[in-house]
Design a protein around this motif. Structure first.
Motif, PDB file in Angstrom:
ATOM      1  N   PRO A 136       0.834  -1.204   0.000  1.00  0.00           N
ATOM      2  CA  PRO A 136       0.000   0.000   0.000  1.00  0.00           C
ATOM      3  C   PRO A 136       0.869   1.255   0.000  1.00  0.00           C
ATOM      4  O   PRO A 136       2.013   1.183   0.420  1.00  0.00           O
ATOM      5  N   PRO A 137       0.362   2.374  -0.443  1.00  0.00           N
ATOM      6  CA  PRO A 137      -1.013   2.624  -0.895  1.00  0.00           C
ATOM      7  C   PRO A 137      -1.206   2.203  -2.353  1.00  0.00           C
ATOM      8  O   PRO A 137      -0.301   2.304  -3.169  1.00  0.00           O
ATOM      9  N   TYR A 138      -2.384   1.699  -2.641  1.00  0.00           N
ATOM     10  CA  TYR A 138      -2.721   1.249  -3.977  1.00  0.00           C
ATOM     11  C   TYR A 138      -3.592   2.283  -4.687  1.00  0.00           C
ATOM     12  O   TYR A 138      -4.370   2.985  -4.047  1.00  0.00           O
ATOM     13  N   ALA A 139      -3.480   2.332  -6.006  1.00  0.00           N
ATOM     14  CA  ALA A 139      -4.340   3.205  -6.799  1.00  0.00           C
ATOM     15  C   ALA A 139      -5.753   2.645  -6.803  1.00  0.00           C
ATOM     16  O   ALA A 139      -5.948   1.437  -6.693  1.00  0.00           O
ATOM     17  N   GLU A 140      -6.743   3.531  -6.947  1.00  0.00           N
ATOM     18  CA  GLU A 140      -8.129   3.089  -7.032  1.00  0.00           C
ATOM     19  C   GLU A 140      -8.479   2.743  -8.474  1.00  0.00           C
ATOM     20  O   GLU A 140      -7.978   3.369  -9.409  1.00  0.00           O
TER      21      GLU A 140
ATOM     22  N   PRO B 172      -9.477  -0.926  -4.588  1.00  0.00           N
ATOM     23  CA  PRO B 172      -8.017  -0.905  -4.728  1.00  0.00           C
ATOM     24  C   PRO B 172      -7.551  -1.804  -5.875  1.00  0.00           C
ATOM     25  O   PRO B 172      -8.127  -2.862  -6.126  1.00  0.00           O
TER      26      PRO B 172
ATOM     27  N   GLU C 193      -0.248   3.822  -5.986  1.00  0.00           N
ATOM     28  CA  GLU C 193      -1.032   5.049  -6.011  1.00  0.00           C
ATOM     29  C   GLU C 193      -0.341   6.148  -6.808  1.00  0.00           C
ATOM     30  O   GLU C 193      -0.987   7.022  -7.376  1.00  0.00           O
ATOM     31  N   SER C 194       0.976   6.096  -6.884  1.00  0.00           N
ATOM     32  CA  SER C 194       1.741   7.120  -7.589  1.00  0.00           C
ATOM     33  C   SER C 194       1.664   6.989  -9.112  1.00  0.00           C
ATOM     34  O   SER C 194       2.089   7.889  -9.826  1.00  0.00           O
TER      35      SER C 194
ATOM     36  N   THR D 266      -6.035   3.017 -14.200  1.00  0.00           N
ATOM     37  CA  THR D 266      -5.796   1.779 -13.457  1.00  0.00           C
ATOM     38  C   THR D 266      -7.125   1.077 -13.233  1.00  0.00           C
ATOM     39  O   THR D 266      -8.130   1.706 -12.916  1.00  0.00           O
TER      40      THR D 266
END
Length: 59
Positions: free
Chosen positions: A20-24, A31, A36-37, A42
């Protein structure tokens, strides 16, 4: 006919996140397995599979 007739070629996939953190997911907001970056579209595994089914060649 070549076997890659229905593929999109060398479309790069987002890198898989190590944690984590994961992109939505852009469709269902759950998730994904991507960081997330990551800048871009996605999809979670379920939506990715459904999108592949919608865009698959019919023959």
């Amino acid at each position: 006919m070549s076997e890659d007739y229905c593929t999109l070629g060398n479309v790069p996939k987002p890198p898989v996140a190590e944690g984590p953190p994961y992109a939505e997911c852009v469709l269902c907001r759950k998730p994904t397995e991507y960081p997330e970056s990551y800048k871009g579209i996605t999809l979670c595994p379920v939506c990715e599979w459904q999108e592949a089914q919608r865009t698959a060649c019919s023959g």
